[in-house]
Design a protein around this motif. Structure first.
Motif, PDB file in Angstrom:
ATOM      1  N   HIS A 115     -52.681  47.392 -25.904  1.00  0.00           N
ATOM      2  CA  HIS A 115     -53.247  47.206 -27.245  1.00  0.00           C
ATOM      3  C   HIS A 115     -52.695  48.273 -28.206  1.00  0.00           C
ATOM      4  CE1 HIS A 115     -56.167  46.092 -30.311  1.00  0.00           C
ATOM      5  NE2 HIS A 115     -56.473  47.380 -30.439  1.00  0.00           N
ATOM      6  N   ALA A 116     -52.611  49.519 -27.749  1.00  0.00           N
ATOM      7  CA  ALA A 116     -52.137  50.610 -28.614  1.00  0.00           C
ATOM      8  C   ALA A 116     -50.661  50.456 -28.970  1.00  0.00           C
ATOM      9  CB  ALA A 116     -52.371  51.952 -27.918  1.00  0.00           C
ATOM     10  N   MET A 117     -49.888  49.853 -28.067  1.00  0.00           N
ATOM     11  CA  MET A 117     -48.442  49.739 -28.290  1.00  0.00           C
ATOM     12  C   MET A 117     -48.037  48.355 -28.802  1.00  0.00           C
ATOM     13  SD  MET A 117     -47.047  51.855 -24.942  1.00  0.00           S
ATOM     14  CE  MET A 117     -45.320  51.596 -25.387  1.00  0.00           C
ATOM     15  N   TYR A 118     -49.010  47.465 -28.973  1.00  0.00           N
ATOM     16  CA  TYR A 118     -48.750  46.105 -29.487  1.00  0.00           C
ATOM     17  C   TYR A 118     -47.786  45.327 -28.597  1.00  0.00           C
ATOM     18  CZ  TYR A 118     -50.780  48.254 -33.645  1.00  0.00           C
ATOM     19  OH  TYR A 118     -51.611  48.927 -34.504  1.00  0.00           O
ATOM     20  N   ILE A 119     -47.988  45.432 -27.300  1.00  0.00           N
ATOM     21  CA  ILE A 119     -47.158  44.675 -26.356  1.00  0.00           C
ATOM     22  C   ILE A 119     -48.066  44.067 -25.294  1.00  0.00           C
ATOM     23  CG2 ILE A 119     -45.005  45.952 -26.635  1.00  0.00           C
ATOM     24  CD1 ILE A 119     -45.728  47.666 -24.291  1.00  0.00           C
ATOM     25  N   ALA A 120     -47.524  43.139 -24.511  1.00  0.00           N
ATOM     26  CA  ALA A 120     -48.311  42.442 -23.496  1.00  0.00           C
ATOM     27  C   ALA A 120     -48.558  43.336 -22.283  1.00  0.00           C
ATOM     28  CB  ALA A 120     -47.574  41.175 -23.057  1.00  0.00           C
ATOM     29  N   PRO A 121     -49.695  43.178 -21.611  1.00  0.00           N
ATOM     30  CA  PRO A 121     -49.961  43.947 -20.388  1.00  0.00           C
ATOM     31  C   PRO A 121     -48.889  43.750 -19.327  1.00  0.00           C
ATOM     32  CG  PRO A 121     -51.981  42.893 -21.153  1.00  0.00           C
ATOM     33  CD  PRO A 121     -50.872  42.354 -22.008  1.00  0.00           C
ATOM     34  N   SER A 122     -48.308  42.530 -19.258  1.00  0.00           N
ATOM     35  CA  SER A 122     -47.246  42.278 -18.272  1.00  0.00           C
ATOM     36  C   SER A 122     -46.027  43.150 -18.555  1.00  0.00           C
ATOM     37  CB  SER A 122     -46.846  40.800 -18.285  1.00  0.00           C
ATOM     38  OG  SER A 122     -46.388  40.423 -19.584  1.00  0.00           O
ATOM     39  N   THR A 123     -45.744  43.391 -19.847  1.00  0.00           N
ATOM     40  CA  THR A 123     -44.631  44.266 -20.216  1.00  0.00           C
ATOM     41  C   THR A 123     -44.914  45.698 -19.785  1.00  0.00           C
ATOM     42  OG1 THR A 123     -44.119  42.867 -22.127  1.00  0.00           O
ATOM     43  CG2 THR A 123     -43.182  45.080 -22.122  1.00  0.00           C
ATOM     44  N   ILE A 124     -46.176  46.137 -19.968  1.00  0.00           N
ATOM     45  CA  ILE A 124     -46.573  47.471 -19.523  1.00  0.00           C
ATOM     46  C   ILE A 124     -46.339  47.613 -18.019  1.00  0.00           C
ATOM     47  CG2 ILE A 124     -48.554  48.992 -19.127  1.00  0.00           C
ATOM     48  CD1 ILE A 124     -47.800  49.165 -21.958  1.00  0.00           C
ATOM     49  N   GLN A 126     -44.254  45.974 -16.072  1.00  0.00           N
ATOM     50  CA  GLN A 126     -42.816  46.032 -15.784  1.00  0.00           C
ATOM     51  C   GLN A 126     -42.248  47.408 -16.124  1.00  0.00           C
ATOM     52  OE1 GLN A 126     -41.070  42.825 -18.018  1.00  0.00           O
ATOM     53  NE2 GLN A 126     -41.976  41.235 -16.739  1.00  0.00           N
ATOM     54  N   ASP A 127     -42.670  47.945 -17.271  1.00  0.00           N
ATOM     55  CA  ASP A 127     -42.153  49.255 -17.691  1.00  0.00           C
ATOM     56  C   ASP A 127     -42.607  50.367 -16.747  1.00  0.00           C
ATOM     57  OD1 ASP A 127     -40.781  48.197 -19.791  1.00  0.00           O
ATOM     58  OD2 ASP A 127     -42.226  48.763 -21.334  1.00  0.00           O
ATOM     59  N   LEU A 128     -43.823  50.266 -16.229  1.00  0.00           N
ATOM     60  CA  LEU A 128     -44.306  51.284 -15.296  1.00  0.00           C
ATOM     61  C   LEU A 128     -43.425  51.353 -14.060  1.00  0.00           C
ATOM     62  CD1 LEU A 128     -48.189  50.770 -15.470  1.00  0.00           C
ATOM     63  CD2 LEU A 128     -46.888  52.719 -16.346  1.00  0.00           C
ATOM     64  N   GLU A 129     -42.942  50.207 -13.600  1.00  0.00           N
ATOM     65  CA  GLU A 129     -42.039  50.185 -12.444  1.00  0.00           C
ATOM     66  C   GLU A 129     -40.753  50.943 -12.759  1.00  0.00           C
ATOM     67  OE1 GLU A 129     -42.582  48.995  -9.480  1.00  0.00           O
ATOM     68  OE2 GLU A 129     -44.535  48.077  -9.872  1.00  0.00           O
ATOM     69  N   ARG A 130     -40.260  50.772 -14.002  1.00  0.00           N
ATOM     70  CA  ARG A 130     -38.964  51.354 -14.366  1.00  0.00           C
ATOM     71  C   ARG A 130     -39.046  52.848 -14.646  1.00  0.00           C
ATOM     72  NH1 ARG A 130     -38.521  46.155 -17.534  1.00  0.00           N
ATOM     73  NH2 ARG A 130     -37.280  44.801 -16.206  1.00  0.00           N
TER      74      ARG A 130
END
Length: 672
Positions: A115-124, A126-130
Motif C-alpha cells: 500500500h505504501a509503495m503503490y504496488i501489488a503484494p505479489s510484486t512485493i 517477488q522483490d523480497l526473493e531478489r
C-alpha cells in the motif's frame, strides 16, 4: 516528450533488441513478470508506439515483434533512453523496499508495504526473493513469516552499512554537493519521507565533519560518505542503538573521534563512538570495502541496459557480463594502472561503435567517478565477448529424466533446444527407465527429480529452465572435456590411412615447433590486461589475427566457468574461435600470481597459464592432438608437476611422449 510506464519501457527495450518475433513466455521470464501482465500491456504499448509510426504485431505461434522502419525504431530507442534516465526502474523499487524494511523496528506486513509503495503484494513477494542476497551480503537475515510479514534480523552496524549503500545507489556526489549549497531538490526520492530531518542532519553533520576532514586529503566520494555516516547516526541512534564490540583502533582515528564528539550537539555512547571509529578507519585506508559492491552492481546493471539500448544488442540476458564488469570495476578502484595508448587503439579499431556507446553511457551512469579511456577499453572487451559469444561446434548428447509425465519432459526439452543450439541429441526417460539405458552414451544428464548415484555429469533442474539454471547448464557444458574432441571415426580393419597418419605427424610437429614458455612481466593485477598481453604474443607468433577478439574469448571462458586447476598453480584457457589462424599450445609464466576462479568454483592463485587454441573449422587431427594435451595435464601427479614446474625442454619431451601415444593408438586402431 512521450511518457512510458516502467513496464512499457522494459517490454519495448527488450523487443528493440530482437529482429525476430519473441514468445510472450520468454518476455515474461526475462522481465520477471507474468504472461498475463504482458498480454494486458499489449494494447497500451501498441497505442504508445503508434506515434513513432511503429506497430506491435503478434504472429501466432511465434510471438510479438516490432514492425516499422529502422529510422522510427531509432527514434523510439532515443525516447526510451531519455525516459530511462527519469523513470524509476525495478532496481529503484527494490532499493526502496530494502530501505523501508530497514526502517522498521520489527515485523512489517507485506500488505502495508504494498500500500505504501503503490504496488501489488505479489510484486512485493517477488522483490523480497531478489533482495534477499543483498541482506546476506551484509550478514543480515530477511526473515519472512507467511501471513504475517517480513523483518530484518542482524546487527545495527550492518544495517547502517547497507543503508549507506542504498543511498549511494540513488545519489551522486554532484547532487550531494548542490544540496549542501542550498538546492533541496537534489535530495533523492528515497529520503523524501523524512525530508526535513534528513536535510537538517546532513547540514549539521557536514558542519561537524568539514574541519576534521580538511586535515586529511579525502576524495569527494569519501567526504560524502563521512557526512552521510554521521547523519545516519543522528537519524537512528535513539530508535536503533548500536551494540558495542571490543576492538582496537589507530590512535589518530580515536583522536578524530574525540574532535567530532566535542563538536556534536548530542552525547555519544561508547557504542556510537565505535560507529564513527569504524567509518573513519575505512576513510584512513582510502579504499572501497564490500559495501560498495551493491552500489557498483546496480550501476553496472543500468550501464548494461543503456548500452543495450544505444547499441541495439540485448546484453542484459548475459549474467556473466554483469559479474565480469563488477569484478573489473571493483579491482580497478584498488589499482593505479598506466595508460598505454596501444590498448585503446586496439579496442577502438575492433569495436568503434561499441566503444562510443560504452563511453557515452558511463559518463552518465558513473557521473561521480572518472574512468580513463584505458579502463573503458577493458569494459568494451567484456561487452565484445558477448557479441562474439562462442558456439560450441562439438555436438552433445543429453538425457532428460522426468517423473512428472511427458508434458514436463517435453517442456524441458523445448527449453534446451531454444537455449543450446549445440545439443545434437536430446532424449527423455522416466526415473525407472534409466536402468535400461547405457548412461555412458550421454555427455550429461538433466533431471527434474533427484537421481541415484550415477557416474555421468548431471544436474537437478526446473522443467521451466529459468535463466539462472540456463547459466548452470552452460557452465556444465563448458567444463565437459569435449572442446577439442573430434567426431568419432569407425576403424577400417586392415587398412592404414596413410594420409591421416601423415597429417597427424605433420600437425604434431607444427604444435611442437610452435610451443614455447613465455614470461609475462606485467605489473597489472587485472585479468583483462593479462589476457590481452597473452593474445598479443599469439598474434606476434602468427597464431591469431586479432588480439582483442582472442582475449575476449579467453575472458569469456573464464567468466562462464572457472579455469584454475584445483591443487595446482595452473590455469587452462582453451577454445576454438574465428580469430585463430592455426592451432597452438603455449604456456605463460607470470612474474606475480593472479587470483582466478578454479574449476571447483574456488579462487586459486595462478602463476602459470596454459593456452590451447584451434580455428573454428579445425581438422580432426589437430583436435585429437590438442585433446591429448589437455588430458595429459591431469594424467598423473608426476605429469601435473611437469606442467607446473617444467622448463621448455622438459615440456618438449612431455609433448613428444603424448603425441607418440596418439600416433601409436592410430596405428593399433588400423590393425584391429
Amino acid at each position: 516528450m512521450v511518457e512510458f510506464s516502467t513496464r512499457e519501457r522494459e517490454v519495448l527495450f527488450y523487443l528493440l533488441t530482437k529482429t525476430e518475433p519473441v514468445q510472450v513466455q520468454e518476455i515474461a521470464e526475462t522481465l520477471g513478470t507474468s504472461e498475463r501482465t504482458i498480454q494486458r500491456e499489449r494494447e497500451r504499448i501498441a497505442q504508445t508506439i503508434a506515434s513513432f509510426q511503429l506497430e506491435l504485431d503478434y504472429i501466432r505461434g511465434r510471438g510479438l515483434v516490432l514492425v516499422g522502419d529502422e529510422s522510427d525504431k531509432r527514434k523510439l530507442r532515443e525516447a526510451l533512453l531519455l525516459s530511462h534516465k527519469a523513470l524509476p526502474s525495478t532496481d529503484d523499487r527494490q532499493v526502496e523496499l530494502t530501505y523501508r524494511l530497514l526502517q522498521e523496528p520489527g515485523m512489517i506486513k507485506l500488505q502495508a508495504l504494498a500500500h505504501a509503495m503503490y504496488i501489488a503484494p505479489s510484486t512485493i513477494s517477488q522483490d523480497l526473493e531478489r533482495i534477499d542476497e543483498w541482506f546476506q551480503q551484509y550478514d543480515l537475515e530477511l526473515q519472512r513469516k507467511k501471513g504475517i510479514g517480513a523483518e530484518v534480523i542482524g546487527e545495527e552496524i550492518n544495517k547502517r552499512r547497507l543503508l549507506l549503500s542504498l543511498i549511494f545507489t540513488q545519489w551522486d556526489v554532484l547532487s550531494f554537493y548542490r544540496l549542501l549549497q542550498g538546492d533541496l531538490n537534489q535530495l533523492p526520492d528515497l529520503l523524501h519521507p523524512a525530508r526535513n530531518q534528513w536535510v537538517e542532519a546532513i547540514n549539521q553533520s557536514y558542519a561537524v565533519i568539514a574541519p576534521v576532514i580538511k586535515q586529511q586529503e579525502l576524495s569527494d566520494r569519501l567526504i560524502m560518505r563521512a557526512t552521510l555516516s554521521l547523519a545516519l547516526q543522528a537519524m537512528r541512534m535513539e530508535m536503533f542503538p548500536m551494540r558495542y564490540e571490543l576492538k582496537s583502533y589507530p590512535v589518530e582515528v580515536l583522536q578524530r573521534v574525540d574532535v567530532i564528539g566535542r563538536r556534536l550537539p548530542y552525547v555519544l555512547t561508547v557504542a556510537e563512538r565505535q560507529w564513527i571509529s569504524e567509518e573513519l578507519r575505512n576513510f584512513q585506508q582510502d579504499q572501497l570495502d564490500s559495501s560498495e559492491e551493491l552500489v557498483i552492481r546496480l550501476r553496472v546493471k543500468r550501464l548494461i541496459e543503456e548500452v543495450s539500448l544505444l547499441y541495439g544488442e540485448q546484453f542484459t540476458e548475459d549474467n556473466a557480463l554483469e559479474r565480469g564488469l563488477v569484478s573489473h570495476i571493483m579491482s580497478y578502484t584498488r589499482q593505479n594502472v598506466v595508460n598505454p595508448s596501444y590498448v585503446i587503439k586496439q579496442i577502438e579499431r575492433e569495436y568503434p561503435r561499441l566503444f562510443d556507446s560504452v563511453k557515452q553511457v558511463a559518463q552518465t551512469v558513473f557521473s561521480d567517478q572518472a574512468f580513463a579511456d584505458y579502463d573503458l577499453a577493458f569494459w568494451v572487451m567484456h561487452f565484445g565477448a558477448v557479441l562474439s559469444r562462442p558456439v560450441v561446434k562439438v555436438p552433445y548428447r543429453v538425457l532428460v529424466v522426468c517423473s512428472a509425465g511427458l508434458g514436463s519432459s517435453k517442456l524441458l526439452m523445448n527449453r534446451l533446444r531454444q537455449e543450446f543450439l549445440e545439443l545434437d541429441q536430446i532424449e527423455n526417460s522416466s526415473l525407472f527407465g534409466i536402468d535400461r539405458l547405457n548412461l555412458t552414451d550421454y555427455d550429461f544428464v538433466l533431471s527434474t527429480v533427484p537421481l541415484p548415484d550415477i557416474s555421468q555429469p548431471h544436474l537437478l533442474v526446473n522443467p521451466l529452465l529459468p535463466q539462472d539454471e540456463v547459466d548452470r547448464v552452460r557452465k556444465l557444458l563448458v567444463s565437459l572435456p569435449k572442446s577439442f574432441k573430434p567426431p568419432a571415426r569407425k576403424a577400417v580393419q586392415g587398412w592404414l590411412d596413410l594420409k591421416r597418419l601423415e597429417q597427424l605427424v605433420k600437425t604434431a610437429r607444427e604444435l611442437t615447433e610452435l610451443f614455447s614458455i613465455e614470461s609475462i612481466a606485467s605489473q597489472s593485477e587485472g585479468l583483462e590486461e593479462l589476457l590481452l598481453e597473452v593474445s598479443n604474443v599469439m598474434v606476434t607468433k602468427d597464431i591469431a589475427h586479432s588480439a582483442v577478439q582472442l582475449s575476449t574469448q579467453l575472458l569469456r571462458r573464464h567468466e562462464m566457468s572457472g579455469l584454475g586447476i584445483p591443487g595446482t598453480r595452473l590455469a587452462l584457457f582453451h577454445g576454438r574461435d574465428s580469430s585463430i589462424k592455426q592451432g597452438a599450445f603455449l604456456m605463460f609464466e607470470l612474474n606475480q600470481a593472479i587470483d582466478l576462479l578454479g574449476m571447483d568454483q574456488v579462487i586459486h592463485p595462478v602463476e602459470r597459464i596454459l593456452v590451447l587454441v584451434a580455428p573454428e573449422q579445425a581438422p580432426d587431427e589437430l583436435l585429437q592432438l590438442l585433446s591429448s594435451i589437455s588430458g595429459a595435464i591431469i594424467e598423473s601427479e608426476e605429469r601435473t608437476t611437469q606442467f607446473e614446474y617444467g622448463d621448455e625442454q622438459q615440456l618438449d619431451n612431455v609433448l613428444n611422449e603424448t603425441f607418440r601415444k596418439v600416433i601409436e593408438r592410430e596405428l593399433n586402431v588400423s590393425e584391429v
